[in-house]
Design an enzyme around this catalytic site. Structure first.
Site, mmCIF file in Angstrom:
data_model
loop_
_atom_site.group_PDB
_atom_site.id
_atom_site.type_symbol
_atom_site.label_atom_id
_atom_site.label_comp_id
_atom_site.label_asym_id
_atom_site.label_seq_id
_atom_site.Cartn_x
_atom_site.Cartn_y
_atom_site.Cartn_z
ATOM 1 N N HIS A 116 -20.396 30.969 38.903
ATOM 2 C CA HIS A 116 -21.496 30.482 38.499
ATOM 3 C C HIS A 116 -22.395 30.849 39.803
ATOM 4 C CE1 HIS A 116 -20.224 28.647 35.018
ATOM 5 N NE2 HIS A 116 -19.498 27.544 35.719
ATOM 6 N N ASP A 158 -12.389 31.483 31.760
ATOM 7 C CA ASP A 158 -12.818 30.067 32.072
ATOM 8 C C ASP A 158 -13.689 29.761 30.735
ATOM 9 O OD1 ASP A 158 -13.518 28.190 34.950
ATOM 10 O OD2 ASP A 158 -14.875 28.080 33.328
ATOM 11 N N HIS A 160 -16.475 28.350 30.704
ATOM 12 C CA HIS A 160 -17.900 28.383 31.012
ATOM 13 C C HIS A 160 -18.129 29.708 31.439
ATOM 14 C CE1 HIS A 160 -16.759 24.247 32.317
ATOM 15 N NE2 HIS A 160 -17.648 23.790 31.329
ATOM 16 N N ASP A 238 -9.470 25.376 31.754
ATOM 17 C CA ASP A 238 -10.522 24.349 30.922
ATOM 18 C C ASP A 238 -10.554 24.485 29.629
ATOM 19 O OD1 ASP A 238 -11.935 26.705 31.850
ATOM 20 O OD2 ASP A 238 -13.419 25.535 32.994
#
Length: 320
Positions: A116, A158, A160, A238
């Site tokens: 990110h 991931d 995200h 995740d």
């Protein structure tokens, strides 16, 4: 297989902070039970290395504690000297893993996957973008050594989206970014990867693996008969069904099959893999650590297969 750690740099987080800082030391302890995994302390990335993917102003702000309150809130961590040092070591671990992977086929960072982080800011518990820095450094080293272009693939699984990575490599056709992620999960404003696959809440093993197979096939077809020279694999825990932030429903068996398919596909095409563990926010910390340990075990098996293909004895680890 070489695996790099930086868990000795523990951030002084406020009580009740939801980032699972304890998982890194637990994962290192668990990895230490596997004789096929060689644990090494992560080196620190230099300012010059960080500047390959980040704005110098931002590198200086992190190093010298000049981040604004708003920048610290977006990152999710308060600034401290240990925060800055941990961020450097996380990048250094992925750099070291990438170099080892180019030599041996597979290597790992027991943290990393800080996808990110943008060129000029951090976000979502990510200070510096370890994969972006390592990719550009490996390309520079390949050019310096052999005057060759190293094409890179980022396989980001991931839950995200890897928005910072996508933004950094937006206009760079030497790096292919693939992100398989939850459609309704953070970040809520996505960037455009070279290939984005959005998944609905509640996506389970079968649908996920089918989507992964299609995405990998698209990755290979985009490269024709010249596969990338290095892959960075963000193996987030995740997507697991018990993750607090994931919203998907993969079982532990589905997670292992995901890892196996990525590692096998890369090895079959002769693409070295630098693994980062990326996210994981499970309700049960021990279970989450076991999922990531299983990822490391599968990576070690892939590493052993690489050694066999190169005529090396995988039972004999190199000297420190």
């Amino acid at each position: 297989m070489q695996a790099y750690y930086s868990d000795q740099f523990v951030l002084p987080l406020p009580e009740g902070h939801r980032f699972p800082m304890a998982k890194y030391a637990l994962l290192r302890e668990r990895a230490g039970t596997d004789p096929g995994i060689r644990l090494l302390p992560a080196p620190a990335a230099s300012d010059g290395e960080l500047a390959l993917a980040h704005e110098p102003r931002y590198v200086t702000a992190v190093a010298e504690g000049l981040l604004s309150a708003a920048e610290q809130r977006e990152i999710g961590f308060p600034w401290s000297p240990r925060m800055a040092e941990r961020a450097r070591r996380s990048v250094g671990a992925t750099i070291a893993a990438a170099r080892a992977a180019l030599e041996e086929g597979v290597a790992a960072n027991l943290a990393g996957g800080t996808h990110h982080a943008y060129a000029g800011k951090g976000s979502g518990y990510c200070v510096f973008n370890d994969v972006a820095v390592a990719a550009r450094l490996m390309q520079a080293e390949a050019h310096r050594r052999a005057r060759r272009l190293l094409r890179v693939a980022v396989i980001d699984l991931d839950v995200h989206q890897g928005n910072g990575t996508a933004a950094i490599f937006k206009d760079d056709d030497t790096v292919f970014t693939l992100s398989l992620h939850g459609a309704r999960n953070f970040p809520f404003r996505k960037e455009a990867s070279d290939l984005d696959v959005e998944l609905p809440d509640g996506c389970s093993d079968e649908a996920y693996l089918q989507a992964l197979d299609r995405a990998l096939e698209a990755l290979w077809s985009r490269h024709g008969d010249r596969p990338p020279g290095l892959a960075f694999y963000l193996a987030g825990a995740d997507p697991h069904e018990n993750d607090r932030l994931g919203r998907l429903k993969l079982t532990a068996q589905g997670m292992a099959e995901r890892d196996r398919r990525v590692l096998d596909a890369c090895r079959q095409r002769g693409v070295p893999v630098a693994l980062s563990m990326a996210g994981g926010y499970g309700h049960d910390l021990a279970r989450m650590v076991e999922i990531q340990f299983r990822t490391l075990q599968l990576a070690q098996r892939s590493w052993a297969a690489w050694q066999a293909s190169m005529g090396r004895d995988a039972s004999r680890a190199p000297a420190a």
